[in-house]
Design an enzyme around this catalytic site. Structure first.
Site, PDB file in Angstrom:
ATOM      1  N   TRP A 111      -3.133   2.031   8.624  1.00  0.00           N
ATOM      2  CA  TRP A 111      -4.165   2.546   9.518  1.00  0.00           C
ATOM      3  C   TRP A 111      -4.625   1.504  10.542  1.00  0.00           C
ATOM      4  O   TRP A 111      -5.354   1.820  11.477  1.00  0.00           O
ATOM      5  CB  TRP A 111      -5.385   2.993   8.709  1.00  0.00           C
ATOM      6  N   CYS A 112      -4.204   0.264  10.369  1.00  0.00           N
ATOM      7  CA  CYS A 112      -4.681  -0.835  11.219  1.00  0.00           C
ATOM      8  C   CYS A 112      -3.965  -0.817  12.575  1.00  0.00           C
ATOM      9  O   CYS A 112      -2.721  -0.853  12.631  1.00  0.00           O
ATOM     10  CB  CYS A 112      -4.455  -2.169  10.521  1.00  0.00           C
ATOM     11  N   PRO A 113      -4.678  -0.804  13.700  1.00  0.00           N
ATOM     12  CA  PRO A 113      -4.028  -0.812  15.017  1.00  0.00           C
ATOM     13  C   PRO A 113      -3.253  -2.096  15.285  1.00  0.00           C
ATOM     14  O   PRO A 113      -2.207  -2.065  15.941  1.00  0.00           O
ATOM     15  CB  PRO A 113      -5.189  -0.643  16.001  1.00  0.00           C
ATOM     16  N   SER A 147      -7.700  -6.580  11.453  1.00  0.00           N
ATOM     17  CA  SER A 147      -8.590  -5.484  11.072  1.00  0.00           C
ATOM     18  C   SER A 147      -9.037  -5.708   9.636  1.00  0.00           C
ATOM     19  O   SER A 147      -8.346  -6.367   8.848  1.00  0.00           O
ATOM     20  CB  SER A 147      -7.874  -4.134  11.183  1.00  0.00           C
ATOM     21  N   ALA A 170      -1.776  -2.893   6.673  1.00  0.00           N
ATOM     22  CA  ALA A 170      -2.347  -1.593   6.300  1.00  0.00           C
ATOM     23  C   ALA A 170      -1.914  -0.592   7.371  1.00  0.00           C
ATOM     24  O   ALA A 170      -2.082  -0.853   8.564  1.00  0.00           O
ATOM     25  CB  ALA A 170      -3.872  -1.676   6.228  1.00  0.00           C
TER      26      ALA A 170
END
Length: 485
Positions: A169-171, A320, A167
């Site tokens: 947005w996942c760090p 995440s 994803a």
């Protein structure tokens, strides 16, 4: 020598000669009624003697089972993957135990709560030490972007397809991206997809390909899956059979893992020789991926006898989760405290104390389901349990013997909206008091005394009634004779 005449003089039950007695219908009727009354009262007294008499008191808990309390459970989560399902406990004393696996078992289940395979052995959740490359540099795309339209085609073209489900947005995804692309370029150079075709690295954006990620039961990002040609779908109701990668995520470790995967295939002339340290390879860094998106969790944990929490949720030190897509709906097959009572013990408990035992496993058969949707996103399900210990003691021969003990509890549940990852939380609070049920057996001498009282009392009352009835009849006859004269 005492003469027979003197001995007879102490007879309490002197006999009237039979020819001096007279039988009557009223006496016969009263005798039958008296006999039936004796039998009825004797049966009542015998039933009372055989029944259990108990006394109940509330005392300070003096448990002999030490400072720990056992919790047994069997809970099914139709939308929580076994890959990330974690059982955690905590208490007010500061104790925190995460991802308990020694006494907990997991089984993949389908949305109808039916098992889809053997026990799921996920091992400890990964903690990645090396994630991404030390030095960031410009990199080009090396992995193939996959979607619902080309995923199956690529998986059938290559013997091994390794996919990074991510994803944006996942760090953790962003930290993996440089090393993943670098590894993809290296594997392309060593095993040209057009000339060799044994391995290919791809990626799937789960924010764009939601259905594809759901089909492969992706719940944490990034999830690296290993698909082998010909074994993606087995004859098991169409469930996907593949593996998950849990190793380090720097490019060197990834390349070694990919090489180890290729080494299991027939070698060709240009296949590189693996380093010795890659022999530890595959089994240590990969494990079977969950067959479905559901999980049944069963087993037990031991907690301190203080207020605390049993929490079941998705947990990982290297992934995440999208809280809006998580669902901890569950069905409880069993949830109890203390030693698990056998059916025989439960029946004995019901026999001795019918009013007890109903709260021993109060949550059994209860379901807590939330529909997946915007209005039900990020829903945490909490259960508040008040625990009271009940101890059954038998008193015999002027001594007390503990028969068994059990823990009963009350349960109040609620659904709470949260911005965090949804969890299933069982908050338990043991009571400092306990219920003591004492069994008081009845004395046999008391039973015999009552039986004698019944026989003598009924016989005496019947004799009095017979005498009254007989005298009444005689008076009636005298009155009738007086009228005739």
């Amino acid at each position: 020598m005492i003469s027979t005449t003197k001995l007879k003089s102490v007879d309490f039950y002197r006999k009237i000669p039979r020819d001096l007695t007279e039988a009557s219908l009223s006496g016969a009727g009263l005798s039958i009624i008296a006999a039936l009354s004796m039998m009825f009262l004797f049966g009542m007294e015998l039933s009372s003697y055989l029944s259990v008499s108990t006394s109940t008191s509330v005392i300070v808990d003096k448990s002999s089972d030490g400072e720990f309390l056992r919790i047994d459970f069997n809970i099914s989560f139709p939308a929580l993957s076994c890959e990330f399902a974690s059982v955690d406990v905590s208490d007010v004393l500061g104790t925190n135990r995460l991802n308990i696996t020694k006494t907990v078992r997991k089984f993949s289940i389908d949305p109808n709560l039916k098992p889809t395979g053997f026990e799921f052995h996920a091992g400890p959740l990964p903690t990645v030490n090396n994630h991404g490359d030390e030095v960031e540099e410009e990199y080009s795309e090396g992995s193939v972007s996959l979607n619902s339209g080309n995923f199956d085609r690529y998986s059938h073209q290559h013997s091994i397809l390794v996919v990074n489900f991510y994803a944006p947005w996942c760090p953790w995804t962003n930290r993996l991206k440089p090393s993943w692309e670098r590894t993809s370029r290296i594997m392309r150079q060593r095993y040209d997809p057009e000339m060799d075709g044994r391995i290919l690295l791809g990626k799937v954006d789960c924010t764009e390909e939601v259905e594809l990620c759901r089909r492969h039961h992706i719940q944490g990002y990034p999830s690296i899956r290993i698909f082998r040609k010909g074994s993606d779908i087995k004859d098991n109701h169409g469930h996907h059979d593949h593996e998950s990668y849990y190793g380090e995520r720097d490019s060197e470790s990834l390349v070694m893992a990919m090489e180890a995967l290729v080494s299991t295939l027939p070698r060709e002339s240009h296949t590189l020789k693996l380093e010795d340290k890659s022999d530890q390879t595959v089994d240590a860094i990969k494990r079977p991926a969950p067959l479905t998106s559901g999980c049944r969790i069963e087993g037990f944990v031991r907690v301190k006898r203080v207020p605390g929490n049993l929490i079941i949720s998705a947990h990982s030190g290297a992934h995440s989760f999208d809280a809006s897509l998580m669902n901890v709906s569950h069905f409880i097959s069993h949830f109890s405290f203390g030693k698990k009572l056998t059916p025989h013990m439960m029946s004995e408990l019901k026999r001795l104390t019918p009013h007890l035992g109903s709260s021993y496993d109060r949550l059994t058969g209860q379901s807590y389901i939330t529909d997946h949707g915007d209005s039900n996103a990020n829903v945490t399900i909490e259960h508040y349990l008040q625990i009271v210990k009940t101890e059954l003691v038998s008193r015999k021969y002027s001594q007390e013997f503990k028969v068994f003990e059990e823990y009963e509890y009350t349960a109040h549940s609620s659904l709470v909206q949260s911005i965090d990852i949804p969890i299933a939380k069982f908050h338990f609070e043991p009571s400092p008091m306990q219920v003591l049920v004492t069994e008081d057996p009845k004395s046999f001498s008391h039973f015999i005394t009552n039986v004698c009282a019944i026989i003598g009392g009924v016989f005496t009352v019947a004799g009095i009634l017979d005498s009254i009835l007989h005298n009444a009849i005689r008076m009636v006859k005298k009155v009738e004779l007086g009228k005739q004269f």
